[in-house]
Motif scaffolding. Sequence first.
Motif, PDB file in Angstrom:
ATOM      1  N   ILE A   6       0.763  -1.171  -0.059  1.00 11.93           N
ATOM      2  CA  ILE A   6       0.344   0.101  -0.212  1.00 11.93           C
ATOM      3  C   ILE A   6       0.717   1.490  -0.058  1.00 11.93           C
ATOM      4  CG2 ILE A   6      -1.225   1.093   1.481  1.00 11.93           C
ATOM      5  CD1 ILE A   6      -2.494  -1.938   2.186  1.00 11.93           C
ATOM      6  N   LEU A   7       1.600   1.311   0.813  1.00 10.31           N
ATOM      7  CA  LEU A   7       2.956   2.234   1.265  1.00 10.31           C
ATOM      8  C   LEU A   7       3.444   2.455  -0.521  1.00 10.31           C
ATOM      9  CD1 LEU A   7       4.250   1.569   4.611  1.00 10.31           C
ATOM     10  CD2 LEU A   7       2.772   3.866   3.790  1.00 10.31           C
ATOM     11  N   LEU A   8       4.085   1.410  -1.458  1.00  4.21           N
ATOM     12  CA  LEU A   8       4.967   1.967  -2.458  1.00  4.21           C
ATOM     13  C   LEU A   8       3.884   1.767  -3.526  1.00  4.21           C
ATOM     14  CD1 LEU A   8       6.805   0.921  -3.412  1.00  4.21           C
ATOM     15  CD2 LEU A   8       6.734  -1.610  -3.822  1.00  4.21           C
ATOM     16  N   VAL A   9       2.434   1.489  -3.494  1.00  2.00           N
ATOM     17  CA  VAL A   9       1.183   1.869  -4.457  1.00  2.00           C
ATOM     18  C   VAL A   9       1.514   3.629  -4.716  1.00  2.00           C
ATOM     19  CG1 VAL A   9      -0.805   2.266  -5.286  1.00  2.00           C
ATOM     20  CG2 VAL A   9       0.624  -0.534  -5.088  1.00  2.00           C
ATOM     21  N   LYS A  10       1.336   4.253  -3.276  1.00  2.00           N
ATOM     22  CA  LYS A  10       0.914   5.330  -2.370  1.00  2.00           C
ATOM     23  C   LYS A  10       1.361   6.433  -3.147  1.00  2.00           C
ATOM     24  CE  LYS A  10      -3.426   5.455  -0.878  1.00  2.00           C
ATOM     25  NZ  LYS A  10      -4.517   6.140  -1.403  1.00  2.00           N
ATOM     26  N   GLN A  49       4.466  10.047  -7.504  1.00  2.00           N
ATOM     27  CA  GLN A  49       5.528  10.052  -7.983  1.00  2.00           C
ATOM     28  C   GLN A  49       5.022  10.570  -9.621  1.00  2.00           C
ATOM     29  OE1 GLN A  49       9.148  10.403  -7.831  1.00  2.00           O
ATOM     30  NE2 GLN A  49       9.602   9.880  -5.575  1.00  2.00           N
ATOM     31  N   PHE A  50       4.580   9.926 -10.272  1.00  2.00           N
ATOM     32  CA  PHE A  50       4.083   9.617 -11.336  1.00  2.00           C
ATOM     33  C   PHE A  50       2.980  10.904 -11.402  1.00  2.00           C
ATOM     34  CE2 PHE A  50       5.550   6.483 -13.946  1.00  2.00           C
ATOM     35  CZ  PHE A  50       5.517   5.333 -13.278  1.00  2.00           C
ATOM     36  N   THR A  51       2.416  11.399 -10.700  1.00  2.00           N
ATOM     37  CA  THR A  51       1.491  12.970 -10.525  1.00  2.00           C
ATOM     38  C   THR A  51       2.399  14.009 -10.346  1.00  2.00           C
ATOM     39  OG1 THR A  51       0.694  12.370  -7.841  1.00  2.00           O
ATOM     40  CG2 THR A  51      -1.044  11.864  -9.531  1.00  2.00           C
ATOM     41  N   GLY A  52       3.631  14.113 -10.198  1.00  2.00           N
ATOM     42  CA  GLY A  52       4.313  15.167 -10.136  1.00  2.00           C
ATOM     43  C   GLY A  52       4.600  15.978  -8.955  1.00  2.00           C
ATOM     44  N   PHE A  67       8.799  13.781   0.452  1.00  2.00           N
ATOM     45  CA  PHE A  67       9.780  13.080   0.503  1.00  2.00           C
ATOM     46  C   PHE A  67      10.067  12.749   1.611  1.00  2.00           C
ATOM     47  CE2 PHE A  67      14.148  13.658   1.517  1.00  2.00           C
ATOM     48  CZ  PHE A  67      14.341  13.476   3.069  1.00  2.00           C
ATOM     49  N   PHE A  68       8.593  12.236   3.034  1.00  2.00           N
ATOM     50  CA  PHE A  68       9.024  12.160   3.934  1.00  2.00           C
ATOM     51  C   PHE A  68       8.135  10.659   4.047  1.00  2.00           C
ATOM     52  CE2 PHE A  68      10.391  14.685   6.661  1.00  2.00           C
ATOM     53  CZ  PHE A  68       9.904  15.783   6.598  1.00  2.00           C
ATOM     54  N   LEU A  69       6.865  10.706   2.590  1.00  2.00           N
ATOM     55  CA  LEU A  69       6.824   9.593   2.799  1.00  2.00           C
ATOM     56  C   LEU A  69       7.377   8.017   1.605  1.00  2.00           C
ATOM     57  CD1 LEU A  69       3.802   7.184   1.866  1.00  2.00           C
ATOM     58  CD2 LEU A  69       3.689   8.358   0.165  1.00  2.00           C
ATOM     59  N   THR A  70       8.851   8.776   1.230  1.00  2.00           N
ATOM     60  CA  THR A  70       9.205   7.649   0.617  1.00  2.00           C
ATOM     61  C   THR A  70      10.321   7.537   1.398  1.00  2.00           C
ATOM     62  OG1 THR A  70       9.051   9.587  -1.940  1.00  2.00           O
ATOM     63  CG2 THR A  70      11.409   7.936  -1.716  1.00  2.00           C
ATOM     64  N   ILE A  71      10.961   8.414   2.761  1.00  2.00           N
ATOM     65  CA  ILE A  71      11.542   8.146   3.383  1.00  2.00           C
ATOM     66  C   ILE A  71      11.294   6.970   3.991  1.00  2.00           C
ATOM     67  CG2 ILE A  71      13.058   8.419   4.687  1.00  2.00           C
ATOM     68  CD1 ILE A  71      14.095   9.535   2.538  1.00  2.00           C
ATOM     69  N   PRO A  93      12.627   2.038   3.872  1.00  2.00           N
ATOM     70  CA  PRO A  93      12.444   0.633   5.328  1.00  2.00           C
ATOM     71  C   PRO A  93      11.821  -0.030   5.496  1.00  2.00           C
ATOM     72  CG  PRO A  93      12.592   2.241   6.182  1.00  2.00           C
ATOM     73  CD  PRO A  93      12.612   2.821   4.551  1.00  2.00           C
ATOM     74  N   PHE A  94      10.304   0.259   4.736  1.00  2.00           N
ATOM     75  CA  PHE A  94       9.737  -1.044   5.160  1.00  2.00           C
ATOM     76  C   PHE A  94       8.949  -2.691   4.211  1.00  2.00           C
ATOM     77  CE2 PHE A  94       5.411  -0.879   7.106  1.00  2.00           C
ATOM     78  CZ  PHE A  94       5.710   0.281   8.610  1.00  2.00           C
ATOM     79  N   VAL A  95       9.939  -0.929   2.495  1.00  2.00           N
ATOM     80  CA  VAL A  95       9.507  -2.398   1.842  1.00  2.00           C
ATOM     81  C   VAL A  95      11.012  -3.603   1.399  1.00  2.00           C
ATOM     82  CG1 VAL A  95      10.141  -2.126  -0.857  1.00  2.00           C
ATOM     83  CG2 VAL A  95       8.836  -0.805  -0.431  1.00  2.00           C
ATOM     84  N   ALA A  96      11.814  -2.652   2.518  1.00  2.00           N
ATOM     85  CA  ALA A  96      13.872  -3.585   2.530  1.00  2.00           C
ATOM     86  C   ALA A  96      13.445  -4.806   3.954  1.00  2.00           C
ATOM     87  CB  ALA A  96      14.582  -2.215   3.650  1.00  2.00           C
TER      88      ALA A  96
END
Lengths: 359, 132
Positions: free
Chosen positions: A167-171, A176-179, A183-187, A191-194
């Motif tokens: 869910i976090l990765l999709v968001k 990213q794609f909507t421009g 920053f904080f969501l990506t950071i 680690p969640f995905v890792a």
Amino acid sequence: MARLFRVWEKKRGQRQTGSQLVGSVGEATFFGALFLLGLVPLIAVLASLLLETSWPIFNDSQFAFWLVIIVLVSFLVIGGSGVSFTVFRVGTSVERRSALAKRATDIEIISEAMPSPKEFPNVPRDANITNSPGVQLLYRLPMTHSPAWRLAAVTTFCVVWNSISTILLVKTTQAQFTGDPSFFLTIFTIPFVAIGLWAIYHFFCQLWQQTSIGPTSVEISSHPLVPGGAYEFYLSQAGHMIMNHYQVRLICEEQASYNQGTDTRTESRYVYEKCLFEDADFSIEPGEPFVHECELKIPADAIHSFQANNNRIQWRLIVTGNADEWPAFERQFPIVVYPQLPRVDKPLDEEQELDGPSD
Amino acid sequence: MDPLISIQLVARREVYHPGDKLLFDVQIDAIDPEEIVAVESSVMWYTDGKGDEDIGVHFFERLTPLDVEKNDLRPWRQLATVLPNSPLSYAGEIIKIRWCVRVRLFVQKGKEFYEQALFRLAAVPPVAHSTK
């Protein structure tokens, strides 16, 4: 009382720095106040119900009314039982409390549900051990910690964590794609995905390990066991691996628990250890489990199994193995050792006849 | 002066076995009978060692002055009980199981005193079979 208070360590044991009576009075006061906190408002609410007057806080809500009733009744129950228990404890010795508890367990219905049989107080029941018939011998021993539960725990963690990571990765990707990347969501997502990827890897490792290191089956010819007894023992190890080392041990372990402040700590010690079987450098093939039969002897001077609230003596069979390319594994099978049965027809000793005063 | 509580095991031996009859005498001295509130006699086990204490009471009797003749709990009395099958006495590394006869005396003003006599509950020795 300790002369110096150790700042960084919690108090151990039951010793008290103040009067026990003062402590009990304080405890009774607290529970008494809780009881009154529940009683007085409850009487007011019930009185208003009888007088058919409404309370603004309920706002004609049945849910709010019943919620208040439940909370007040819980205060009554907790406060009332706390006061009763404290008064009972102050007025009675530890022996009397224990005797009263024992009298309650002597009731047949309750004694059947107790963890120890009536004939052998504080010796664990063996119902969980004797309810599984063996293939070769009479009983198949259960394992204390089945590896299937560990696999289930790893699977659950993997599924839940990766669901959140997805869910976090999709968001993040959408942002990213909507421009409009965050920053904080990506950071936060990295680690969640890792961890999610590591969980998937760990899950497959566990799955492969469980299927390669197959089930271990231990059977025994009789149960419960007694000191001095000799029994047949049967072991079957399935799997697909090359064993570097394989061992079966009989152990007796003492376990003592104690309170240290708000923590409960448990200390264990092996007081008896005997190797029943040991081998190395052999392979186990799928469909051809490794089997071994031998004699299991309980030492004549062995203490029986014992269980109480804070102290236990446990006997177990431990199977350990070290296979090529796999981490070492250990499987434990509890057994129950009963005291040697007393003689039935024992003549009275002459010294046991009633005499006059001893002095 | 503290009251004197005397406990004596009739058989005068330290080791008993499950199923044995334990006889013990209890006597109280050095206190006026009016000062005694109650006397509790127990045959019990308790644990000792690293862990918190566990206790188990096998036999328990509580007497008040109204329960006895002349309302005097001091004179010699003999009590008996048949010992259970378990738990046996044990001296391990971090756990010890001890059996005792314990007498607790409650006196006026909330004071209490106790005395205990230890004994060992040991496993039944194996029966020696003989052939003739």
